[in-house]
Design an enzyme around this catalytic site. Structure first.
Site, PDB file in Angstrom:
ATOM      1  N   LYS A  68     -28.438 -71.290  -7.933  1.00 43.14           N
ATOM      2  CA  LYS A  68     -29.802 -70.710  -7.814  1.00 43.14           C
ATOM      3  C   LYS A  68     -31.061 -71.614  -7.535  1.00 43.14           C
ATOM      4  O   LYS A  68     -31.125 -72.551  -8.493  1.00 43.14           O
ATOM      5  CB  LYS A  68     -30.176 -69.687  -8.585  1.00 43.14           C
ATOM      6  CG  LYS A  68     -31.401 -68.540  -8.479  1.00 43.14           C
ATOM      7  CD  LYS A  68     -31.284 -67.734  -9.566  1.00 43.14           C
ATOM      8  CE  LYS A  68     -32.406 -66.421  -9.460  1.00 43.14           C
ATOM      9  NZ  LYS A  68     -32.441 -65.357 -10.286  1.00 43.14           N
ATOM     10  N   SER A 143     -32.542 -60.586  -8.824  1.00 40.68           N
ATOM     11  CA  SER A 143     -33.233 -61.821  -7.852  1.00 40.68           C
ATOM     12  C   SER A 143     -32.349 -62.794  -7.495  1.00 40.68           C
ATOM     13  O   SER A 143     -32.285 -63.483  -6.438  1.00 40.68           O
ATOM     14  CB  SER A 143     -34.188 -62.470  -8.711  1.00 40.68           C
ATOM     15  OG  SER A 143     -33.799 -63.254  -9.859  1.00 40.68           O
ATOM     16  N   SER A 167     -30.992 -59.643 -13.113  1.00 41.72           N
ATOM     17  CA  SER A 167     -30.902 -60.295 -11.983  1.00 41.72           C
ATOM     18  C   SER A 167     -29.412 -61.056 -11.682  1.00 41.72           C
ATOM     19  O   SER A 167     -29.181 -61.765 -10.576  1.00 41.72           O
ATOM     20  CB  SER A 167     -31.948 -61.480 -11.939  1.00 41.72           C
ATOM     21  OG  SER A 167     -33.245 -60.902 -11.328  1.00 41.72           O
TER      22      SER A 167
HETATM   23  N1  GLN Z   1     -35.539 -56.933 -11.145  1.00 41.97           N
HETATM   24  C1  GLN Z   1     -35.898 -57.335 -12.321  1.00 41.97           C
HETATM   25  C2  GLN Z   1     -37.334 -57.572 -12.186  1.00 41.97           C
HETATM   26  O1  GLN Z   1     -37.984 -57.883 -11.281  1.00 41.97           O
HETATM   27  C3  GLN Z   1     -35.123 -58.432 -12.845  1.00 41.97           C
HETATM   28  C4  GLN Z   1     -35.400 -59.754 -12.612  1.00 41.97           C
HETATM   29  C5  GLN Z   1     -34.844 -60.854 -13.317  1.00 41.97           C
HETATM   30  O2  GLN Z   1     -33.723 -60.293 -14.085  1.00 41.97           O
HETATM   31  N2  GLN Z   1     -34.764 -62.027 -13.110  1.00 41.97           N
HETATM   32  O3  GLN Z   1     -38.169 -58.358 -12.998  1.00 41.97           O
END
Ligand code: GLN
Length: 481
Positions: A68, A143, A167
């Site tokens: 990532k 994400s 995410s």
């Molecule tokens: N979807 C969640 C957010 O927008 C979690 C994102 C994540 O785990 N980085 O914060």
């Protein structure tokens, strides 16, 4: 040949290379070519040639690894999906990436993501959305959407992601693969571009549970550069359990009842997976996490609060983008941040700054922290009654691109079942448990802190019983569907 290569899990490919039955450089080039022909926008950078092969016998045998974009990789673009870090090439490499390359993995490419990991659909990336290989009109989740799509489509054998509130698990669910969020502190955060430091964790996105265990084994461990990291208390084992005799699974009413908005098709797959688990000898119990319905509200105070502090460092002086012209310093700061950050990141910075401001700190931030403590206590109590908590990973399957872009609350609801475990710092895994209208559904299992070995074992037993077929996504991998 290529169909056969594509079928090999990472663990079996590593074993075949070590046994001299498969050429590691050939495998690397196979995936490098697939990643370079990516039509899903899963990669933001692909290696131009193979890094040198590791010494013979290295446990990860020179396998390609997709990483990532949030992880710093020395000399290689590390942009966290943000324009403010465009072409930022850090002078050092994140500890977990360094550990994996020390174990013999080779960097295949960097994967697309929501900007600074804020999002659930990968649509918040400055480098464009990622397409879901099961249906290109749909999002892969976020994400870590690029990592999930790359693994699902067979553009990489496995990938690294990060999980702050879901995410790793949610994109794994949307893409029909396995995603493990480890215990907070099990993996070093050093060199991970920070979003919310008390929640961020690195973890594997893989085709199966065995690969997740193998990757995690070489990631975990204490690091002097991250004082919140801890030594993993035992050796990380590859899973082998085939039954669930005596295992108690808890289904929390608060996360699986009417409040969570679980789609009918997701519920049907979830119920079927529970039936399979019963067939393996597990007992399934209704249980309660009384404060879990408040997890989302607490998370969307705590995470933006921490983000507002962490993202203060992007000022046009130290990293990446600078929009200066003839401006004075304060104008340069504000122009750089106005142009460098996307809308969701700005929203979170404003929310977080507000929640931390004097006069509101107690009302918002301190209250959210108290809720967080209650949630952690709920889990501790429930784990005296059951061994693991099970829920659908996400309330829906992958939704269409654009479907939730104008409604942040609808987007945040995706995290309903994943955020409680993040706030409690406990490990959780998502495995594919079936299809609903041709789209993958994820099953989430969560256990007490540092129970990864047992969690992986239970997930493996269920995975074997379910026999999920991931091939539709891989079939449409690098080609137009
Ligand atoms: N979807 C969640 C957010 O927008 C979690 C994102 C994540 O785990 N980085 O914060």
């Amino acid at each position: 040949m290529s169909a056969e290569l594509l079928k090999l899990s990472a663990a079996s490919a590593a074993a075949a290379i070590r046994a001299g039955e498969l050429d590691g450089d050939e495998l690397f080039e196979f995936y490098r070519a697939r990643a370079a022909a990516d039509e899903l926008n899963a990669f933001t950078w692909v290696s131009e040639d193979a890094p040198a092969a590791p010494p013979a016998g290295a446990p990860l045998a020179g396998l390609p690894l997709a990483v990532k974009d949030l992880f710093c990789t020395a000399g290689v673009p590390s942009q966290a999906g943000s324009k403010i870090l465009e072409d930022y090439r850090p002078p050092y490499t994140a500890t977990v990436v360094a550990r994996l390359t020390d174990a013999g993995a080779r960097l295949l490419g960097k994967t697309n993501q929501d900007e600074f990991a804020m999002g659930s659909s990968n649509e918040n990336s400055a480098y464009g959305p990622v397409l879901n290989p099961w249906d290109r009109r749909r999002v892969p989740g976020g994400s870590s959407g690029g990592s999930a799509a790359a693994v699902a489509a067979g553009l990489a054998p496995w990938a690294l992601g990060t999980d702050t509130g879901g995410s790793i698990r949610q994109p794994a669910a949307f893409s029909g693969i396995v995603g493990l969020k480890p215990t907070y502190g099990a993996c070093s955060r050093y060199g991970m571009i920070a979003f919310a430091s008390s929640l961020d964790q690195a973890g594997p996105l893989t085709r199966d549970v065995t690969d997740a265990a193998l990757l995690f084994r070489h990631m975990a461990g204490q690091d002097a550069n991250d004082s919140t990291s801890l030594a993993f208390p035992e050796e990380v084992r590859l899973p082998s359990r085939v039954d669930l005799t005596g295992v108690r699974l808890g289904v929390p009413e608060e996360l699986t009842g009417a409040g969570g908005g679980i789609e009918a098709g997701v519920r049907a797959s979830f119920d079927e997976a529970l039936e399979r688990a019963r067939g393996l000898g597990a007992s399934v119990h209704a249980c309660s996490l009384p404060h879990a319905p408040h997890a989302l509200s607490a998370y969307y105070i705590i995470a933006p609060a921490e983000a507002s502090a962490n993202l203060a460092r992007y000022d046009g002086v130290r990293y990446g983008l600078r929009v200066a012209g003839d401006a004075d310093l304060a104008t340069m700061y504000s122009r750089t941040r106005a142009q460098g950050f996307g809308a969701e990141v700005k929203r979170r910075i404003m929310l977080g700054t507000y929640a931390l401001s004097s006069g509101y700190y107690d009302a918002y931030y301190a209250t959210a922290q108290r809720v967080r403590t209650r949630i952690a206590e709920d889990f501790r109590a429930v784990f005296t009654e059951v061994d693991f908590i099970v829920t659908p990973t996400a309330p829906t399957t992958a939704f269409e691109l654009g479907a939730k872009s104008s409604d942040p609350l609808a987007m945040y609801m995706n995290d309903f079942c994943t955020v409680p475990m993040s706030l409690a710092g406990i490990p959780a895994i998502s495995i594919p448990c079936g299809l609903s209208d041709g789209l993958p559904v994820g099953l989430q299992l969560a256990g007490p802190a540092f129970s990864e070995n047992a969690l992986l074992d239970a997930a493996y037993a269920i995975e074997q019983a379910l026999g999920f077929d991931p091939s539709p996504a891989r079939a449409t991998g690098g080609r137009a569907s």
